[in-house]
Design a protein around this motif. Structure first.
Motif, PDB file in Angstrom:
ATOM      1  N   ALA A 115       1.018  -1.288  -0.140  1.00 19.18           N
ATOM      2  CA  ALA A 115      -0.434   0.272  -0.070  1.00 19.18           C
ATOM      3  C   ALA A 115       0.785   1.239   0.258  1.00 19.18           C
ATOM      4  CB  ALA A 115      -0.827   0.085   1.428  1.00 19.18           C
ATOM      5  N   VAL A 116       0.123   2.458  -0.847  1.00 21.90           N
ATOM      6  CA  VAL A 116       1.294   3.171  -0.425  1.00 21.90           C
ATOM      7  C   VAL A 116      -0.030   4.300  -0.648  1.00 21.90           C
ATOM      8  CG1 VAL A 116       2.610   5.430  -2.233  1.00 21.90           C
ATOM      9  CG2 VAL A 116       2.174   2.906  -2.327  1.00 21.90           C
ATOM     10  N   VAL A 117      -0.028   5.677  -0.241  1.00 24.95           N
ATOM     11  CA  VAL A 117      -0.873   6.843   0.668  1.00 24.95           C
ATOM     12  C   VAL A 117      -0.487   7.435   0.653  1.00 24.95           C
ATOM     13  CG1 VAL A 117      -2.619   7.473   2.147  1.00 24.95           C
ATOM     14  CG2 VAL A 117      -2.239   4.752   2.607  1.00 24.95           C
ATOM     15  N   GLY A 118      -0.185   8.978  -0.747  1.00 30.99           N
ATOM     16  CA  GLY A 118       0.039  10.243  -0.539  1.00 30.99           C
ATOM     17  C   GLY A 118       0.897  10.049  -1.931  1.00 30.99           C
ATOM     18  N   ASP A 119       1.115  10.301  -1.750  1.00 38.09           N
ATOM     19  CA  ASP A 119       2.890  10.392  -2.550  1.00 38.09           C
ATOM     20  C   ASP A 119       2.584  11.797  -4.088  1.00 38.09           C
ATOM     21  OD1 ASP A 119       5.555   9.984  -3.692  1.00 38.09           O
ATOM     22  OD2 ASP A 119       4.326   8.251  -4.552  1.00 38.09           O
ATOM     23  N   GLY A 120       2.698  12.585  -3.552  1.00 37.81           N
ATOM     24  CA  GLY A 120       2.263  13.924  -4.777  1.00 37.81           C
ATOM     25  C   GLY A 120       0.723  14.103  -3.898  1.00 37.81           C
ATOM     26  N   PHE A 121       0.057  14.139  -3.520  1.00 42.96           N
ATOM     27  CA  PHE A 121      -1.569  14.250  -3.052  1.00 42.96           C
ATOM     28  C   PHE A 121      -1.320  15.301  -2.273  1.00 42.96           C
ATOM     29  CE2 PHE A 121      -5.565  13.491  -0.219  1.00 42.96           C
ATOM     30  CZ  PHE A 121      -6.427  13.994  -1.038  1.00 42.96           C
ATOM     31  N   THR A 122      -2.408  16.097  -2.343  1.00 41.48           N
ATOM     32  CA  THR A 122      -2.207  17.027  -1.239  1.00 41.48           C
ATOM     33  C   THR A 122      -4.132  17.411  -0.196  1.00 41.48           C
ATOM     34  OG1 THR A 122      -1.254  18.838  -2.337  1.00 41.48           O
ATOM     35  CG2 THR A 122      -2.547  19.569  -0.985  1.00 41.48           C
ATOM     36  N   GLY A 123      -4.181  17.478   0.953  1.00 39.34           N
ATOM     37  CA  GLY A 123      -5.106  17.001   1.343  1.00 39.34           C
ATOM     38  C   GLY A 123      -4.872  16.515   2.422  1.00 39.34           C
ATOM     39  N   ALA A 124      -5.714  15.637   3.176  1.00 40.99           N
ATOM     40  CA  ALA A 124      -5.637  14.481   4.251  1.00 40.99           C
ATOM     41  C   ALA A 124      -6.364  13.174   4.219  1.00 40.99           C
ATOM     42  CB  ALA A 124      -6.600  14.934   5.613  1.00 40.99           C
ATOM     43  N   VAL A 125      -5.653  12.448   4.568  1.00 45.18           N
ATOM     44  CA  VAL A 125      -6.818  10.797   4.761  1.00 45.18           C
ATOM     45  C   VAL A 125      -7.179  10.210   6.356  1.00 45.18           C
ATOM     46  CG1 VAL A 125      -6.156   9.125   4.258  1.00 45.18           C
ATOM     47  CG2 VAL A 125      -4.997   9.806   2.783  1.00 45.18           C
ATOM     48  N   ASP A 126      -8.012  10.000   6.482  1.00 43.92           N
ATOM     49  CA  ASP A 126      -8.941  10.142   8.033  1.00 43.92           C
ATOM     50  C   ASP A 126      -8.625   8.241   8.051  1.00 43.92           C
ATOM     51  OD1 ASP A 126      -9.964  10.017  10.005  1.00 43.92           O
ATOM     52  OD2 ASP A 126     -11.732   9.641   9.846  1.00 43.92           O
ATOM     53  N   LEU A 127      -8.613   7.258   6.753  1.00 38.89           N
ATOM     54  CA  LEU A 127      -9.226   6.234   7.179  1.00 38.89           C
ATOM     55  C   LEU A 127      -8.465   5.504   5.466  1.00 38.89           C
ATOM     56  CD1 LEU A 127     -11.629   4.001   9.132  1.00 38.89           C
ATOM     57  CD2 LEU A 127     -11.124   3.192   7.176  1.00 38.89           C
ATOM     58  N   VAL A 128      -7.982   4.296   5.987  1.00 39.75           N
ATOM     59  CA  VAL A 128      -7.514   3.385   4.952  1.00 39.75           C
ATOM     60  C   VAL A 128      -7.843   1.862   5.546  1.00 39.75           C
ATOM     61  CG1 VAL A 128      -5.623   2.573   3.467  1.00 39.75           C
ATOM     62  CG2 VAL A 128      -5.789   4.761   3.876  1.00 39.75           C
ATOM     63  N   ARG A 129      -8.409   1.028   4.957  1.00 36.08           N
ATOM     64  CA  ARG A 129      -8.392  -0.159   5.389  1.00 36.08           C
ATOM     65  C   ARG A 129      -8.970  -1.162   4.231  1.00 36.08           C
ATOM     66  NH1 ARG A 129     -11.993  -3.724   9.809  1.00 36.08           N
ATOM     67  NH2 ARG A 129     -13.439  -4.918   8.498  1.00 36.08           N
ATOM     68  N   ILE A 130      -7.990  -2.217   3.817  1.00 38.85           N
ATOM     69  CA  ILE A 130      -8.012  -3.139   2.875  1.00 38.85           C
ATOM     70  C   ILE A 130      -8.743  -4.716   3.544  1.00 38.85           C
ATOM     71  CG2 ILE A 130      -6.392  -4.264   1.838  1.00 38.85           C
ATOM     72  CD1 ILE A 130      -5.011  -1.324   1.727  1.00 38.85           C
ATOM     73  N   SER A 131      -8.995  -5.200   2.765  1.00 43.05           N
ATOM     74  CA  SER A 131      -9.456  -6.887   3.198  1.00 43.05           C
ATOM     75  C   SER A 131      -9.627  -7.347   1.880  1.00 43.05           C
ATOM     76  CB  SER A 131     -11.071  -6.669   3.555  1.00 43.05           C
ATOM     77  OG  SER A 131     -11.873  -7.678   4.004  1.00 43.05           O
ATOM     78  N   ARG A 132      -9.236  -9.105   2.336  1.00 46.18           N
ATOM     79  CA  ARG A 132      -9.413 -10.322   1.524  1.00 46.18           C
ATOM     80  C   ARG A 132     -10.388 -10.623   1.091  1.00 46.18           C
ATOM     81  NH1 ARG A 132      -6.579 -14.092   3.357  1.00 46.18           N
ATOM     82  NH2 ARG A 132      -6.199 -14.871   0.785  1.00 46.18           N
ATOM     83  N   ARG A 133     -11.649 -10.106   1.983  1.00 44.33           N
ATOM     84  CA  ARG A 133     -12.772 -10.507   0.901  1.00 44.33           C
ATOM     85  C   ARG A 133     -13.578  -9.381   0.890  1.00 44.33           C
ATOM     86  NH1 ARG A 133     -15.868 -13.591   6.592  1.00 44.33           N
ATOM     87  NH2 ARG A 133     -15.540 -11.181   7.985  1.00 44.33           N
ATOM     88  N   GLU A 134     -15.097  -9.325   0.898  1.00 49.34           N
ATOM     89  CA  GLU A 134     -16.179  -8.718   0.477  1.00 49.34           C
ATOM     90  C   GLU A 134     -16.848  -8.425   1.286  1.00 49.34           C
ATOM     91  OE1 GLU A 134     -20.331  -8.229  -2.491  1.00 49.34           O
ATOM     92  OE2 GLU A 134     -19.030 -10.184  -2.264  1.00 49.34           O
ATOM     93  N   GLU A 135     -16.654  -7.474   1.545  1.00 51.55           N
ATOM     94  CA  GLU A 135     -17.371  -6.604   2.621  1.00 51.55           C
ATOM     95  C   GLU A 135     -18.296  -5.545   2.752  1.00 51.55           C
ATOM     96  OE1 GLU A 135     -13.693  -6.048   6.400  1.00 51.55           O
ATOM     97  OE2 GLU A 135     -14.614  -4.523   4.511  1.00 51.55           O
ATOM     98  N   GLY A 136     -19.874  -5.589   2.968  1.00 56.71           N
ATOM     99  CA  GLY A 136     -20.116  -4.565   2.771  1.00 56.71           C
ATOM    100  C   GLY A 136     -19.806  -2.741   2.774  1.00 56.71           C
ATOM    101  N   ASN A 137     -20.578  -1.994   3.284  1.00 58.21           N
ATOM    102  CA  ASN A 137     -20.205  -0.739   3.337  1.00 58.21           C
ATOM    103  C   ASN A 137     -20.075  -0.691   3.955  1.00 58.21           C
ATOM    104  OD1 ASN A 137     -19.446   2.193   3.194  1.00 58.21           O
ATOM    105  ND2 ASN A 137     -19.949   2.507   1.259  1.00 58.21           N
ATOM    106  N   LEU A 138     -19.089  -0.523   4.925  1.00 56.78           N
ATOM    107  CA  LEU A 138     -18.559   0.028   6.420  1.00 56.78           C
ATOM    108  C   LEU A 138     -18.388   1.057   6.969  1.00 56.78           C
ATOM    109  CD1 LEU A 138     -16.402  -2.808   7.248  1.00 56.78           C
ATOM    110  CD2 LEU A 138     -18.029  -3.197   7.650  1.00 56.78           C
ATOM    111  N   PHE A 139     -18.951   1.589   6.300  1.00 57.52           N
ATOM    112  CA  PHE A 139     -19.365   3.747   6.410  1.00 57.52           C
ATOM    113  C   PHE A 139     -20.826   3.497   7.064  1.00 57.52           C
ATOM    114  CE2 PHE A 139     -15.435   4.892   3.357  1.00 57.52           C
ATOM    115  CZ  PHE A 139     -14.079   4.875   4.575  1.00 57.52           C
ATOM    116  N   CYS A 140     -21.412   2.903   6.699  1.00 57.57           N
ATOM    117  CA  CYS A 140     -22.669   3.172   5.914  1.00 57.57           C
ATOM    118  C   CYS A 140     -23.650   2.372   7.572  1.00 57.57           C
ATOM    119  CB  CYS A 140     -23.416   2.995   5.290  1.00 57.57           C
ATOM    120  SG  CYS A 140     -22.412   3.452   3.261  1.00 57.57           S
ATOM    121  N   ALA A 141     -24.459   3.789   8.018  1.00 60.02           N
ATOM    122  CA  ALA A 141     -25.211   2.233   9.022  1.00 60.02           C
ATOM    123  C   ALA A 141     -25.988   2.051   8.641  1.00 60.02           C
ATOM    124  CB  ALA A 141     -26.024   3.822  10.227  1.00 60.02           C
ATOM    125  N   ASP A 142     -26.446   0.404   9.325  1.00 62.61           N
ATOM    126  CA  ASP A 142     -27.274   0.125   8.883  1.00 62.61           C
ATOM    127  C   ASP A 142     -28.676   1.093   8.530  1.00 62.61           C
ATOM    128  OD1 ASP A 142     -26.453  -3.147  10.372  1.00 62.61           O
ATOM    129  OD2 ASP A 142     -26.429  -2.611   8.802  1.00 62.61           O
TER     130      ASP A 142
END
Length: 245
Positions: free
Chosen positions: A218-245
């Protein structure tokens, strides 16, 4: 919890998944939510970074809340170790601020860089920028080249999957607020969602890797100007965990 040297990653993933089981937990109403309660963690999660520093690294790094404990290491434009710029205001941890080609990377010795993610995967990313040009904010890459590149501007999002020869370009309502980006593959179809809405998708070409046939880091940033709050990587299909049920 650093278990990456205890078991091969496939066996460890199965063991941890069996212990944890499926969990539909999303947002937890408490004063100090932990990452696990915010987004459940099991043995399939290869990396989960909420931009908190880790003290026992051999260089400036961001703590990984996945079972494998692979930090993101900070590098400046010359590739030298450099401490990340962190601000308060993250959903769970802090916020990493990027400028001047600063980047965060996983190391070749880590579990992520030595794992093939496969055809089923999920990537969650929360980021923001006020830039007019779409610049890579996060990528997965290995010896075979770039497997995934996510580029963000204030009014558009570009997701590239070179193995599939796909470029998903999505217009966004102009603004510099947080974008909650989720990319998932179920083995047959790849789906892109932004802010809890599905915006793009495609059926994968059979017999062609969706991301890569080899390990990637994984590479985060590298030329980007801004902010990052969270990065998550999974080896299986997940639901959209940003969204409340």
């Amino acid at each position: 919890m650093k278990l990456k040297n205890a078991l091969p990653i496939t066996l460890l993933a199965a063991a941890l998944a069996a212990c944890g089981g499926d969990d539909d937990t999303r947002y937890v109403d408490r004063d100090d939510p932990t990452p696990v309660e915010y987004m459940p963690v099991d043995g399939y999660v290869l990396g989960f970074w909420v931009m908190d520093t880790q003290d026992d690294c051999d260089g400036p790094c961001i703590n990984d809340h996945s079972p494998y404990g692979d930090p993101l290491y900070g590098l400046d434009a010359a590739g030298q170790p450099a401490a990340p710029a962190l601000n308060d205001g993250g959903e769970v941890g802090r916020v990493a601020v990027f400028a001047d080609n600063y980047r965060l990377v996983t190391r070749d010795t880590g579990s992520l860089n030595n794992s093939v993610i496969g055809e089923r995967f999920s990537v969650h990313l929360r980021a923001r920028t006020d830039q007019t040009d779409a610049v890579p904010v996060m990528a997965l890459a290995g010896d075979g080249g770039t497997a995934l590149r996510v580029s963000l501007a204030r009014d558009r999002l570009l997701v590239e999957l070179p193995s599939q020869n796909r470029r998903l370009l999505t217009g966004l309502e102009a603004g510099d607020g947080w974008r909650e980006i989720q990319l998932t593959g179920d083995g047959q179809r790849v789906t892109l969602s932004v802010d809890c809405e599905t915006v793009e998708g495609f059926d994968v070409a059979p017999g062609v890797p969706v991301l890569s046939s080899g390990p990637v880091g994984a590479v985060v940033g590298d030329g980007f100007t801004g902010a990052v709050d969270l990065v998550r990587i999974s080896r299986r299909e997940e639901g959209n965990l940003f969204c409340a049920d």
